[in-house]
Design a protein around this motif. Structure first.
Motif, short mmCIF file in Angstrom:
data_model
loop_
_atom_site.label_atom_id
_atom_site.label_comp_id
_atom_site.label_asym_id
_atom_site.label_seq_id
_atom_site.Cartn_x
_atom_site.Cartn_y
_atom_site.Cartn_z
N GLN A 1 -7.80 -51.35 19.87
CA GLN A 1 -7.89 -50.00 19.30
C GLN A 1 -6.61 -49.69 18.54
OE1 GLN A 1 -10.56 -48.07 19.54
NE2 GLN A 1 -9.78 -46.25 18.52
N ALA A 2 -6.74 -49.02 17.41
CA ALA A 2 -5.58 -48.62 16.61
C ALA A 2 -5.80 -47.19 16.14
CB ALA A 2 -5.39 -49.56 15.42
N ASP A 3 -4.89 -46.28 16.48
CA ASP A 3 -5.09 -44.86 16.20
C ASP A 3 -3.85 -44.21 15.61
OD1 ASP A 3 -7.75 -44.55 17.14
OD2 ASP A 3 -7.02 -44.57 19.20
N LEU A 4 -4.10 -43.17 14.81
CA LEU A 4 -3.03 -42.27 14.37
C LEU A 4 -2.86 -41.18 15.41
CD1 LEU A 4 -4.18 -41.79 10.65
CD2 LEU A 4 -2.35 -43.29 11.46
N VAL A 5 -1.61 -40.84 15.71
CA VAL A 5 -1.32 -39.77 16.67
C VAL A 5 -0.41 -38.76 15.98
CG1 VAL A 5 -0.39 -39.16 18.92
CG2 VAL A 5 -1.51 -41.38 18.60
N ARG A 6 -0.91 -37.56 15.75
CA ARG A 6 -0.13 -36.55 15.03
C ARG A 6 0.80 -35.80 15.99
NH1 ARG A 6 -1.84 -36.86 10.10
NH2 ARG A 6 -3.97 -37.58 9.67
N LEU A 7 2.04 -35.62 15.53
CA LEU A 7 3.06 -34.96 16.34
C LEU A 7 3.65 -33.78 15.59
CD1 LEU A 7 5.08 -38.09 17.56
CD2 LEU A 7 3.27 -36.92 18.80
N ASN A 8 3.75 -32.64 16.26
CA ASN A 8 4.47 -31.51 15.68
C ASN A 8 5.97 -31.67 15.85
OD1 ASN A 8 2.15 -30.10 14.82
ND2 ASN A 8 1.82 -29.31 16.89
N GLN A 9 6.36 -32.31 16.96
CA GLN A 9 7.77 -32.58 17.20
C GLN A 9 7.89 -33.78 18.13
OE1 GLN A 9 9.68 -29.41 19.33
NE2 GLN A 9 8.07 -29.22 20.85
N ARG B 1 9.19 -35.50 21.33
CA ARG B 1 9.66 -35.11 22.66
C ARG B 1 10.74 -36.10 23.12
NH1 ARG B 1 6.10 -31.15 24.61
NH2 ARG B 1 5.01 -30.41 22.72
N PRO B 2 11.91 -35.60 23.53
CA PRO B 2 13.00 -36.49 23.93
C PRO B 2 12.65 -37.43 25.07
CG PRO B 2 13.78 -34.23 23.67
CD PRO B 2 12.29 -34.17 23.59
N ALA B 3 11.77 -36.99 25.98
CA ALA B 3 11.47 -37.79 27.16
C ALA B 3 10.39 -38.83 26.91
CB ALA B 3 11.06 -36.89 28.32
N THR B 4 9.36 -38.48 26.12
CA THR B 4 8.20 -39.37 25.97
C THR B 4 7.71 -39.52 24.53
OG1 THR B 4 6.76 -37.49 26.47
CG2 THR B 4 7.36 -38.95 28.32
N LEU B 5 8.38 -38.94 23.57
CA LEU B 5 7.98 -38.93 22.17
C LEU B 5 6.73 -38.07 21.97
CD1 LEU B 5 8.42 -39.94 19.25
CD2 LEU B 5 6.91 -41.85 19.77
N PHE B 6 5.65 -38.38 22.71
CA PHE B 6 4.42 -37.60 22.64
C PHE B 6 4.47 -36.45 23.63
CE2 PHE B 6 3.36 -42.14 21.95
CZ PHE B 6 3.00 -42.07 20.61
N GLY C 1 0.26 -33.83 27.28
CA GLY C 1 -1.20 -33.94 27.20
C GLY C 1 -1.63 -35.24 26.54
N LYS C 2 -0.97 -35.62 25.47
CA LYS C 2 -1.31 -36.86 24.79
C LYS C 2 -0.98 -38.07 25.64
CE LYS C 2 -2.88 -37.43 21.41
NZ LYS C 2 -4.28 -37.78 21.03
N VAL C 3 0.14 -38.01 26.36
CA VAL C 3 0.51 -39.12 27.25
C VAL C 3 -0.57 -39.32 28.30
CG1 VAL C 3 2.16 -39.89 29.00
CG2 VAL C 3 2.99 -38.86 26.88
N HIS D 1 11.19 -45.20 26.20
CA HIS D 1 10.61 -46.50 26.51
C HIS D 1 10.28 -46.59 28.00
CE1 HIS D 1 10.75 -50.66 24.40
NE2 HIS D 1 9.68 -50.56 25.15
N ARG D 2 11.25 -46.25 28.83
CA ARG D 2 11.07 -46.34 30.28
C ARG D 2 10.01 -45.37 30.77
NH1 ARG D 2 16.12 -44.28 32.85
NH2 ARG D 2 15.11 -42.29 32.40
N ASN D 3 10.04 -44.12 30.29
CA ASN D 3 9.09 -43.12 30.77
C ASN D 3 7.65 -43.44 30.37
OD1 ASN D 3 11.16 -41.68 31.93
ND2 ASN D 3 11.39 -40.25 30.23
N LEU D 4 7.46 -43.97 29.15
CA LEU D 4 6.10 -44.30 28.72
C LEU D 4 5.55 -45.49 29.49
CD1 LEU D 4 6.37 -43.79 24.85
CD2 LEU D 4 5.16 -42.35 26.51
N GLU D 5 6.37 -46.48 29.75
CA GLU D 5 5.89 -47.63 30.53
C GLU D 5 5.51 -47.20 31.94
OE1 GLU D 5 7.85 -51.56 28.48
OE2 GLU D 5 8.86 -50.73 30.25
N LYS D 6 6.28 -46.28 32.50
CA LYS D 6 5.97 -45.79 33.84
C LYS D 6 4.70 -44.96 33.84
CE LYS D 6 8.05 -43.24 37.70
NZ LYS D 6 9.26 -42.51 38.16
N ALA D 7 4.54 -44.10 32.83
CA ALA D 7 3.37 -43.22 32.77
C ALA D 7 2.08 -44.00 32.52
CB ALA D 7 3.56 -42.16 31.68
#
Length: 481
Positions: free
Chosen positions: A67-75, A77-82, A85-87, A115-121
């Motif tokens: 799967q390959a998707d576009l993910v739109r961001l308003n800003q 996030r320092p902790a998870t980028l997304f 809710g998106k995470v 990097h670390r927070n997304l891998e954990k989530a």
């Protein structure tokens, strides 16, 4: 957006996603995400084009992109980028797949914390753009120099991410017995070990750099000019290299198919001999660690007499790719004022509709007549490295630009001096050759100042400047196009 699939053997990561030293192993399914920052939109490159390129990068190491998707961001996030809710949405999507994808590729730069927070989530290995390109380079490197360069880039990247795996460790106890106080943290010891490895690699690469410098110095003494092929990755440089040299350098339809530089001698139609150099492909947002690590390789471009910029003219974002290549060349220090000439090959015209290809060829021919042959105003050649269309014109333009500053000289060489005659036939354009009554060879030759100086240093026969006749110049122009 629909899923992309590749019928190739996949790769997986280790089952410890927090390990910064984990490597990809066979058989992995991957999700590719393209963050779209709404406040940063604009420019030459489209969001869909960036996503497609990332999928192509994944294909280069045989990942199964499900799967390959576009993910739109308003800003960001320092902790998870997304956002949270998106995470959570992405985690639920991963959990719902069977088998569950173990790899998420994010086409953006992640901080160590993100990097670390997304891998954990997500309970999955996460690669950002830099890590993905490093994986590709690690798989492609073949020569000792290439392996050293990739290793240096890997270690430089890992050093900033040690926090991911060592935060759980306490300080090591210092001293002996039970009286020693707290020592350094494990992360500090590991950073020091990495720093030592990096220093050793830099020393080895410096030796490679010195060797390359000596090789370039030898080539400068030889009368063979250097022609460097540059361009965006997968633009067709290696295919063009094979077409011009008759070689069989790897030229698959993959991003970064060629990583290590290759050089071959080529004789042009006029007899002029050149050294043709195939270089690593460029890409948008090339990680700075890679630019630094591969500088020794890319320095070949700085020494080139002619740069041939190969463009995939059939690509939807060919203008954006051109801008990226010029940006990297600028970073390397390539400037128009250096005097080297530039040819731009509009490659892959065979992929265009016949009418579009015809218009493109006419436009290239018209522009070439007045082009300055610089980075800003290169000489365009429309063609196809696959079919051979336009390759004769490319050869003639390389010849024309190399000999633009050459002058005519008249000299006499005794037939007994076979070495001088052989040298002239190998390294000069013989315009006229007759035999005198005494048996000497009377010649009119075309030489550059460099070659003329080399001849004077090796042989005692005087070179007399000869003004070019109108007929000779007309013959030369007609031969060039």
């Amino acid at each position: 957006m629909g899923a992309y699939r590749f019928a190739r053997r996949s790769r997986i990561t280790t089952d410890q996603p927090d390990d910064p030293h984990a490597v990809l192993l066979p058989a992995e399914r991957a999700l590719v995400l393209q963050p779209v920052h709404t406040r940063e939109r604009g420019g030459l490159r489209s969001e869909e084009g960036a996503l497609e390129e990332t999928v192509g990068l994944a294909a280069a190491i045989s990942l199964d992109v499900v799967q390959a998707d576009l993910v739109r961001l308003n800003q960001k996030r320092p902790a998870t980028l997304f956002g949270s809710g998106k995470v959570e949405e992405i985690r639920e999507w991963l959990d719902a797949q069977a088998p569950r994808p173990g790899l998420v590729i994010i086409n953006d730069s992640l901080t160590p914390v993100q990097h670390r927070n997304l891998e954990k989530a997500w309970n999955a290995k996460v690669l950002d753009r830099t890590a993905l390109i490093l994986e590709i380079f690690g798989e492609r490197a073949q020569t000792r120099e290439g392996v050293l360069q990739v290793a240096l880039a890997h270690l430089s990247y890992q050093r900033s991410r040690l926090v991911r795996s060592w935060t759980h460790l306490e300080r090591q106890r210092g001293g002996a017995g039970f009286l020693g106080g707290p020592g350094e943290r494990q992360i500090e010891a590991d950073r020091r070990a990495l720093a030592d490895k990096i220093d050793r690699l830099k020393a080895q690469l410096e030796q490679v750099r010195r060797t390359r410098t000596l090789q370039r110095a030898k080539r400068k003494k030889a009368p063979y000019p250097v022609v460097a092929l540059v361009g965006y990755t997968n633009a067709g440089k290696s295919t063009l290299f094979n077409r011009l040299t008759g070689s069989d350098v790897m030229s698959e339809d993959l991003l970064f198919a060629t990583l290590d530089p290759t050089m071959r001698r080529v004789d042009l139609a006029s007899g002029t001999r050149v050294i043709l150099s195939d270089t690593v492909g460029f890409i948008s947002e090339l990680p700075t660690t890679l630019v630094a690590a591969f500088r020794a390789t890319l320095e070949e471009v700085l020494e080139a007499d002619i740069i041939v910029h190969v463009r995939d003219i059939a690509h939807a974002e060919t203008d954006a790719q051109r801008a990226d290549v010029l940006s990297v060349l600028g970073d390397l220090g390539v400037r128009d004022e250096d005097g080297r000439r530039v040819i731009e090959v509009w490659n892959k015209v065979d992929l265009l509709e016949e009418e579009a290809a015809t218009r493109l060829a006419a436009a290239a021919e018209a522009r070439a007549k007045s082009a300055a042959g610089t980075l800003a105003d290169p000489v365009p050649i429309a063609g196809s490295a696959i079919t051979g269309i336009g390759m004769d014109g490319l050869n003639l333009w390389i010849d024309r630009l190399l000999t633009a500053e050459h002058r005519l000289f008249r000299l006499s060489v005794p037939v007994s001096d076979g070495a001088a005659l052989s040298w002239l036939h190998a390294h000069a354009e013989i315009v006229e050759e007759t035999r005198s009554s005494g048996g000497d060879a009377d010649l009119v030759v075309r030489l550059g100042e460099k070659e003329a100086g080399q001849f004077r240093a090796r042989f005692a026969h005087p070179l007399l400047s000869e003004p070019a006749s109108g007929r000779q110049e007309e013959d030369r122009d007609s031969a060039s196009g």
